[in-house]
Write an enzyme that holds these catalytic residues in place. Structure first.
Site, PDB file in Angstrom:
ATOM      1  N   TYR A   1      24.637  82.342  65.080  1.00  0.00           N
ATOM      2  CA  TYR A   1      25.616  81.406  65.141  1.00  0.00           C
ATOM      3  C   TYR A   1      26.039  80.854  63.780  1.00  0.00           C
ATOM      4  CZ  TYR A   1      21.555  78.207  65.797  1.00  0.00           C
ATOM      5  OH  TYR A   1      20.372  77.722  65.634  1.00  0.00           O
TER       6      TYR A   1
ATOM      7  N   HIS B   1      22.659  71.493  74.197  1.00  0.00           N
ATOM      8  CA  HIS B   1      22.879  70.613  73.217  1.00  0.00           C
ATOM      9  C   HIS B   1      24.235  70.700  72.781  1.00  0.00           C
ATOM     10  CE1 HIS B   1      18.495  72.179  72.140  1.00  0.00           C
ATOM     11  NE2 HIS B   1      18.436  71.278  72.882  1.00  0.00           N
TER      12      HIS B   1
END
Length: 467
Positions: A135, A72
């Protein structure tokens, strides 16, 4: 099970994909466990990591070995770091440009993290059970956000997965994404030009003609005096060029509220938006921030001392813009562009046989809007160091009267028809407000020339305009 490498020094490792940087992280541990600074702005930016302004922290937990996610490419930057376990990462550049399709792979454990720039596809395969990674991202999820995807199994990407994809936990959706040959490359972040219908705005329209990454907004499309917070999806923009300004120098002496609203309040909003969203702000300033008492060209760091309200608003705006981490203040003088301007006025008088009286005790250089537009593009495109740059026409300075004489001569008339008068004499019969003018408006061009930009001689631009 892997053993975390304790005691590494904080250090970047280049990957071959521009902006994608692997980082060794210091991990402190013993038999009890370990500790690390997962994100430490001061240390990491000092070591070269972009201050990308994270706003959200996410955690991905993976139960089984071989869990595979991606590929992605999101419309934001992200900092990926392992909390427990170990992962194999694969990154593919899906951005427009010569590195489109470039692949980088590496293993990450708690002692390694990676900075993934917007538009680089990322995928992770767990190599140990109970693996978790975090993240940080610099934008909030939005249904309007535009993603790009790549098929995990596309052989043209040639990713050497440690565990074959036929043997791993993987979603059908990730296997159904397009192959690299079918991926539409992600364009760069957009540029927004505000004040796009003024003299400089029109020159910027011409300079960026045909560039689909540039949006233009006049007052009807973007009212800078209103609340701009949600006027655009600001994280989609990399640069804002502020070509809007209140430029009625004399009217500003009495219309102080209007001048401050147009030149300061509006700029303050743009500065806040640029700071909050990591945007480069380009702002156009003026020689009117100086008092004109110098006898040598003004350098960018010369003390400001505006004489009138207009100059005060421009100086205040400059002080705001320089607080933006990514900024260019482009200081110019005696601007000539489309529409009514001094050169066209003198040319019209010459054709009508009128002998004008023109000020001869103000000294400077003409600056043509196409030169300003070209200089702005140069600074942004080349990534010149952020800061303040003088940008005017090159060549020897002249008075307004001398310039008027040049116009008369270039249009085939007698330059001696122009009579020089002092500023005080010229405005002696004025019935409205008159702003004080700097008598010396010559700006030093050495700094912008050192970036590789060559301003045109103003006399050459004048000949081209009148030719």
């Amino acid at each position: 099970m892997s053993v975390t490498d304790f005691g590494k020094a904080l250090a970047p490792v280049e990957t071959g994909i521009p902006g994608l940087v692997l980082w060794d992280l210091p991990v402190h541990g013993d038999s009890r466990g370990w500790f690390k600074e997962n994100w430490q702005r001061e240390k990491m930016t000092a070591a070269g990591l972009a201050d990308f302004g994270p706003v959200q922290n996410n955690i991905s937990f993976n139960d089984a070995v071989g869990t595979t996610r991606g590929i992605h490419a999101e419309p934001w930057d992200k900092w990926v770091s392992v909390a427990t376990g170990r992962i194999f990462g694969a990154w593919v550049d899906l951005r427009e440009g010569p590195t489109f399709g470039t692949v980088f792979t590496a293993e990450l454990d708690p002692s390694r993290a990676i900075f993934v720039p917007r538009g680089v596809g990322n995928s992770y395969q767990t190599l140990e059970p109970d693996t978790a990674y975090t993240y940080l991202v610099n934008d909030h999820w939005s249904p309007e956000a535009s993603y790009s995807f790549l098929n995990l199994a596309d052989e043209t990407a040639a990713i050497d997965w440690p565990i074959p994809l036929a043997e791993v936990e993987i979603s059908a959706k990730d296997l159904a994404h397009p192959r690299l040959s079918d991926v539409v490359p992600i364009p760069p972040k957009k540029t927004l030009v505000v004040g796009a219908n003024g003299q400089l705005g029109l020159a910027l329209r011409a300079a960026y003609d045909g560039d689909p990454s540039v949006d233009f907004a006049g007052r009807a499309e973007l009212d800078l005096t209103g609340d701009l917070s949600h006027a655009r999806r600001w994280r989609d923009y990399g640069t804002i060029v502020n070509a809007a300004a209140y430029t009625a120098v004399d009217a500003a002496e009495t219309d102080r509220a209007g001048a401050w609203a147009g030149n300061v309040s509006a700029v303050s909003q743009l500065a806040r938006i640029a700071t909050d969203n990591g945007i480069t702000l380009v702002h156009v300033s003026s020689d009117y921030v100086f008092d004109g008492a110098a006898d040598a060209p003004y350098a960018e760091d010369a003390p400001v001392a505006p004489l009138g309200v207009y100059g005060q608003t421009k100086a205040a705006a400059d002080a705001i813009v320089v607080t933006v981490p990514r900024h260019y203040v482009v200081r110019t003088s005696w601007v000539i562009g489309e529409g009514k301007n001094f050169v066209r006025t003198m040319a019209t008088l010459a054709e009508r046989g009128v002998a004008p009286s023109v000020v001869d005790d103000q000294i400077g250089r003409l600056t043509f809007t196409d030169d300003i537009a070209r200089g702005i593009r140069h600074l942004v495109k080349t990534g010149a160091p952020f800061g303040t740059y003088n940008l005017t026409g090159a060549g020897g300075p002249a008075s307004w009267a001398e310039i008027a004489g040049e116009v008369f001569e270039l249009t085939g008339h007698d330059r001696d028809m122009v009579t020089g008068v002092s500023t005080d004499e010229y405005f002696a019969s004025a019935t409205g407000p008159v702003a004080p003018r700097p008598r010396w408006s010559v700006l030093d061009l050495a700094k912008i020339e050192a970036t590789g930009f060559a301003p045109r001689e103003w006399r050459d631009s004048l000949r081209d305009l009148l030719g």
